[in-house]
Design a protein around this motif. Sequence first.
Motif, PDB file in Angstrom:
ATOM      1  N   HIS A 154       0.765  -1.412   0.046  1.00 27.04           N
ATOM      2  CA  HIS A 154      -0.034  -0.118  -0.167  1.00 27.04           C
ATOM      3  C   HIS A 154       0.882   1.350   0.047  1.00 27.04           C
ATOM      4  N   THR A 177      -0.216  -3.331  -4.290  1.00 22.76           N
ATOM      5  CA  THR A 177      -1.692  -3.624  -4.425  1.00 22.76           C
ATOM      6  C   THR A 177      -2.449  -2.656  -4.413  1.00 22.76           C
ATOM      7  N   ASN A 178      -2.282  -1.535  -3.986  1.00 24.01           N
ATOM      8  CA  ASN A 178      -2.825  -0.265  -3.912  1.00 24.01           C
ATOM      9  C   ASN A 178      -1.827   0.935  -4.058  1.00 24.01           C
ATOM     10  N   ASP A 180      -2.079   5.200  -4.392  1.00 27.05           N
ATOM     11  CA  ASP A 180      -3.015   6.467  -4.279  1.00 27.05           C
ATOM     12  C   ASP A 180      -2.292   7.832  -4.727  1.00 27.05           C
ATOM     13  N   GLU A 202      -6.029  -1.524  -6.545  1.00 24.74           N
ATOM     14  CA  GLU A 202      -6.932  -0.459  -6.559  1.00 24.74           C
ATOM     15  C   GLU A 202      -5.814   0.867  -6.851  1.00 24.74           C
TER      16      GLU A 202
END
Length: 662
Positions: A154, A177-178, A180, A202
């Motif tokens: 993340h 996996t993620n 932002d 994501e």
Amino acid sequence: MMGPRLWILMLVVQQVSPYRRPAEASPCRVLQEDVDCSRLNLRRIPPQLPATIHRLDLSQNLLQNLTGRELPPSSSVRHLDLHGNKIQFIQPGLFQDMSRLEELDLSGNSLYIYAALNTHIGPLTSVRRLDLSGNGLFTDMSDYFLRDAPALAHLSLNGNSITKIGRGTFNGSQALTNIDLHNNVIIEIEEGAFESLTGLSELDLSMNSISCITDFNLNRLKTLNLSKNSLTNFQADESDQEFELQHLDLRENKLLYFPVLPQRSKLIYLDLSRNLLRSVNCSGPLEELENLKDGGYLLTDPDKPLSLCANKRHQDLPSLLYLDLSYNQLKAIPSAFFRSMTALESLNISNNCLESFGVDGLNSLKTLDISSNNLQNFSFGLDALAALKVLHLEGNALQTLDGFSRLPSIQSLHLQQNQLSVCPPLEGPSGGCVQLSSIPTLRFVYLSENGLFSIPAGSFQGSPLLILDLSQNPGMDVGSSSLSGLETSLCHLSLKGNQMQSLDLDFSLFRKLKSLDLSVNRLTGVSLWSGESSLESLNLQNNSLVTLASGTVIALQKTLRTLYLGSNPLSCCRNPHLLSLLQQNRLSVPDLAGATCWYTRDSESVEIGVSAVRAEHCQSADGKVLWISVIVVLALGLALVLAVTLKLSHSKRHRFKRGIKA
């Protein structure tokens, strides 16, 4: 002179028990293996920390440099929070010995200063979650933190100043996996930047400056947020491979046509609101696309042409549950567009330019919002909308509606701001009205601002409504039987803003009524209860009320909890029951400061707050007349009693004397 034995003894004592300065108590809060040093204005990390720490919170302090002296390595730390400091330097390799470190929060610092040194931070061997948001990082600066993070899953880089995502940005963090990247200034994404991240599920690219997505091929991605960019085109790879994409957020962009979605899709959520959609086709005429390309819109790859998607007029979306097309420029949507959306549960087409809308199928749909269009016609097939519960049609130009009784699950009808009238029971809508009786599932009806003139008797008979809003219909007549059939169900009723001068209803019959809004009318008196009441909230603001009937107040005083009274010409001295009710502590009067009444003093009318009324205010003028009347009545009564008493006394004496004579 000291003897040899004494000297040796002192030397032994010093070696066994050397003198130490007492350690200062740590300002941090320790709970088992969690240490909280946040918000202490620390400029250095306290040295007196426990040997074993699982969670160390150093956030919201004044730390600037992190070195081996400042942050002693601890193999037990799993969560390290350093957000909200002023960190601008980190000693390379500082986290290398933290073999159990899983979460590292460095957000809200000044790490762009460190990145300007072109120095790799060192391995983050076990870190799974890394937050670098709000650090002023520019393009490529994140590479110095991600080069050796093999376990990182993340990553947050939001709120930085990144303009480009390079092909090798995430080469050292292949387990991601993620990601932002929200709220940066991203203009360009190099081809292949995310393709090597086979576990990426994501990706948040919202609030950037991306203008075009072509050949989207991240087939394992499940959630993609591209909202608040400058997208004029979204086009997926036209291959037959199956995509895992489930959530796609494209709201607040500049899309003119429906996106070209993967042919084999698992999409369940699609938000296209607040774009410039003119059609639900994925392209327009060729000349429009040529004008689009010549109109200054930037493509990520200008060498790749826009697809005309001639064979993709209506794309298959069998798994789609949520579709938002609101705030666009759609003038028409063919019913065939929804044919493949057999699972769709929520559809929002509000705030467009639709004049007509027809539905066939959509038997999984539960919520349909077509509000704030220019609808003059709304229709649906005999076997359509079988699961529909909530229908929003407010803010249109509808004059008649038909067939609500054919909706077996309908619960809520939002019909405000139209031109509707209500049909009498058992009468069809041929006369230009809406039939609202005999719908056993219906619970909520909103009919405000329709220009209603009357509510026929029994209009809602057979429809067990809980909420009925008939507000903002000036001149509307509500008769004694208008609401018949709702006596055992109605809980909330609004008759606000209807300019009513009187109301012929006995609300004692409505045994479940909890809330009644009669504000902004012209009522001069309220006498609406002949028996017990269940009412808890009553709004009487902005009327012409002088008195509240004592019977009404007595009926309300047991259950009423909230009362609005402001902007009424109340009499101070003719409402004793009301004033007594207002003094009860359990009653809330939110507008008490603006609730006033009038009394007469020295032949002049005086206005005071209802909470300030005292007995002496009603001893002058009309109050004095009242008291004089009471005194006169009492005096007359006493005189009558005295006269009767004297007469009876005289009569007894007379009989007594006659008895003696005999």
